[in-house]
Design an enzyme around this catalytic site. Structure first.
Site, short mmCIF file in Angstrom:
data_model
loop_
_atom_site.label_atom_id
_atom_site.label_comp_id
_atom_site.label_asym_id
_atom_site.label_seq_id
_atom_site.Cartn_x
_atom_site.Cartn_y
_atom_site.Cartn_z
N CYS A 342 0.90 -1.30 -0.27
CA CYS A 342 -0.14 -0.07 0.04
C CYS A 342 0.76 1.13 -0.01
O CYS A 342 0.80 2.14 1.03
CB CYS A 342 -0.95 -0.02 1.11
SG CYS A 342 -2.05 -1.56 1.13
N TYR A 370 21.47 -7.01 -3.84
CA TYR A 370 20.77 -6.15 -3.13
C TYR A 370 19.27 -6.38 -3.45
O TYR A 370 18.37 -5.29 -3.45
CB TYR A 370 21.16 -4.71 -3.49
CG TYR A 370 22.98 -4.40 -3.36
CD1 TYR A 370 23.09 -4.49 -1.80
CD2 TYR A 370 23.60 -4.40 -4.65
CE1 TYR A 370 24.65 -4.33 -1.70
CE2 TYR A 370 25.02 -4.41 -4.24
CZ TYR A 370 25.42 -4.18 -3.00
OH TYR A 370 26.84 -4.07 -2.69
N1 LLP Z 1 33.07 -2.49 -0.07
C1 LLP Z 1 32.09 -1.82 0.52
C2 LLP Z 1 33.12 -1.18 1.84
C3 LLP Z 1 30.91 -1.36 0.36
O1 LLP Z 1 30.69 -0.33 1.28
C4 LLP Z 1 30.46 -2.00 -0.73
C5 LLP Z 1 28.96 -1.65 -0.93
C6 LLP Z 1 30.91 -2.86 -1.51
C7 LLP Z 1 32.45 -3.05 -1.06
C8 LLP Z 1 30.60 -3.46 -2.63
O2 LLP Z 1 30.19 -2.68 -3.67
P1 LLP Z 1 29.51 -3.47 -5.08
O3 LLP Z 1 30.90 -4.13 -5.54
O4 LLP Z 1 28.40 -4.11 -4.58
O5 LLP Z 1 29.24 -2.37 -5.96
N2 LLP Z 1 22.28 -1.31 -2.11
C9 LLP Z 1 22.83 -0.64 -3.16
C10 LLP Z 1 24.00 -0.66 -3.12
C11 LLP Z 1 25.06 -0.42 -1.88
C12 LLP Z 1 26.29 -0.46 -1.79
C13 LLP Z 1 26.89 -0.42 -0.62
N3 LLP Z 1 28.41 -0.91 -0.28
C14 LLP Z 1 22.16 -0.98 -4.37
O6 LLP Z 1 21.10 -1.53 -4.48
O7 LLP Z 1 22.60 -0.49 -5.52
#
Ligand code: LLP
Length: 414
Positions: A342, A370
């Site tokens: 909702c 995510y």
């Molecule tokens: N290392 C650190 C310290 C991080 O904070 C993150 C992600 C990663 C690695 C990994 O990043 P990646 O390779 O996945 O881009 N919820 C959001 C993304 C948040 C990312 C947070 N930190 C989304 O759904 O797009």
């Protein structure tokens, strides 16, 4: 690799028919490809061949035990951001000696747990954390391995909620404070300096912000070495983007080659913390159309998945491709793909051209990262099941929550 294909007019993930998956496990249901997960990991691993390296999967992207276990078997370490994530690594058979612990708010209990389990490194994000870590390690008679997460002040050109490497962000220590804090760390008796760390944001689709950040980090590495502080490893973070719609992120190999080109002549172990690039395109969310509703201005396809299952569209206005599992020849209409929650923000896709009928199955693509990890029980909705396919086979890797699970921790007043 793309694990999706249309066979006999049914969408398949690897060789598993998604119509059969939906009838076996019901919907909404996350489905992941073993082959795509493996391939993505190996792409990183191969690109780093010849260098001492450790790929620390940023498990916040998807912490299902089966996925952690698969990566652990492939040799992965893990980037964690909570004590809960460390417990998952242990439960999945991961090696705590390959764990790096990031995050701005590590609690005393979390630090103790990590020290007890002998993790590889704490990625320290503030002076206060450095002092707390030294104190706790002292009381436990341990030496805490550390690196400082430096904030290189580089614009990652991504959504502001997932950009972390700018001065105004809460993450890391300022570049100009790093030298002083490393000297402080070197003077503290219960810390051991292992490396340096940097992560500038997520869903980056260009290489140059990574390259700029690395240049800034290397300037510091040289300054530290001139000061007698020698590092064993460089942790270059995660953040490599994937294709959701029409983005053109660099290939894993090209991204790594760009980094390695700047690291010639240096012998540090290289750590990376990829999350999304390992799991994002290996998973989809399977959902069924409950109702079609032809409104005054818009047509709505109301499906059985909602913002509580996949909150990226509502939270970041993120785009996920949505495709029929059994494509129809019927005339197409433009639909808002929405869930039963909702809130007007409960949408999974806007203005999608689809030929649909009630009860049709849809696959919401690129949902491996995510998706489930950010799901909630909003509207007292039980969380989706998770399934892994490997070839023709499928395995239930998380059972659908039952409604009684949702309030099993609650109590009425006496
Ligand atoms: N290392 C650190 C310290 C991080 O904070 C993150 C992600 C990663 C690695 C990994 O990043 P990646 O390779 O996945 O881009 N919820 C959001 C993304 C948040 C990312 C947070 N930190 C989304 O759904 O797009």
């Amino acid at each position: 690799m793309n694990p999706l294909s249309l066979q006999h007019n049914h969408l398949h993930l690897e060789s598993a028919d998604l119509v059969a998956i939906a009838s076996t496990y019901s919907t909404p249901c996350y489905v992941y490809s073993h082959a795509a997960l493996t391939q993505a990991f190996q792409d990183f691993d191969k690109a780093l061949r010849g260098r001492n390296h450790l790929i620390c999967y940023a498990m916040k992207a998807n912490p299902n035990l089966a996925i952690l276990n698969l990566f652990a078997r492939l040799g992965a370490g893990f980037d964690i951001v909570s004590g809960g994530e460390l417990q998952r690594v242990l439960a999945a058979g991961g090696d705590p000696g390959k764990v790096v612990f990031s995050g701005v708010g590590k609690t005393v209990e979390e630090i103790r747990l990590a020290l007890d389990n002998g993790i590889l490194c704490f990625n320290v994000e503030s002076e206060a954390e450095l002092l707390r870590l030294n104190e706790i390690a002292g009381t436990m008679n341990r030496i805490a391995p550390i690196s400082l997460r430096v904030n290189p002040d580089v614009d990652a050109n991504t959504h502001p909620y997932i950009s972390t490497g700018l001065k105004g962000n809460k993450f890391g220590v300022a570049h100009e404070d790093a030298l002083r804090l490393y000297r402080l760390a070197a003077s503290l008796p219960h810390l051991k300096i292992k490396g340096i760390d940097c992560h500038i944001g997520s869903q980056l689709t260009e290489t140059h912000p990574f390259a700029d950040a690395l240049d800034r980090v290397l300037t510091l590495v040289d300054a530290l070495e001139a000061d007698g502080i020698v590092l064993e490893h460089l942790d270059l973070g995660g953040g490599l983007g994937i294709r959701y719609q029409d983005e053109t992120p660099p290939l894993i190999a090209d991204y790594i080659d760009t980094l390695l080109a700047k690291l010639q002549g240096r012998t540090h172990t290289i750590l990376l913390e990829p999350g999304r690039a390992l799991v994002g395109n290996a998973g989809l969310l399977l959902t069924r159309v409950e109702y079609l509703k032809h409104g005054a201005e818009k047509n709505f396809a109301i499906v059985d998945a909602a913002m509580n299952d996949l909150m990226r569209p509502a939270l970041y206005d993120a785009y996920h491709d949505i495709v029929p599992v059994v494509p129809r020849d019927d005339p197409k209409d433009i639909y808002e793909i929405v869930g039963p929650v909702c809130e007007s923000g409960d949408f999974l896709g806007h203005a999608r051209l689809l030929g649909l009928q009630q009860d049709d199955l849809l696959a919401i693509l690129s949902a491996g990262a995510y998706g489930m990890s950010m799901s909630s029980n909003y509207n007292s909705r039980a969380r989706a099941a998770e399934v892994m396919v490997n070839g023709r086979e499928s395995f239930l890797i998380r059972e659908r929550e039952s409604t009684t699970d949702l309030f099993s921790l609650e109590h009425t007043l006496p």
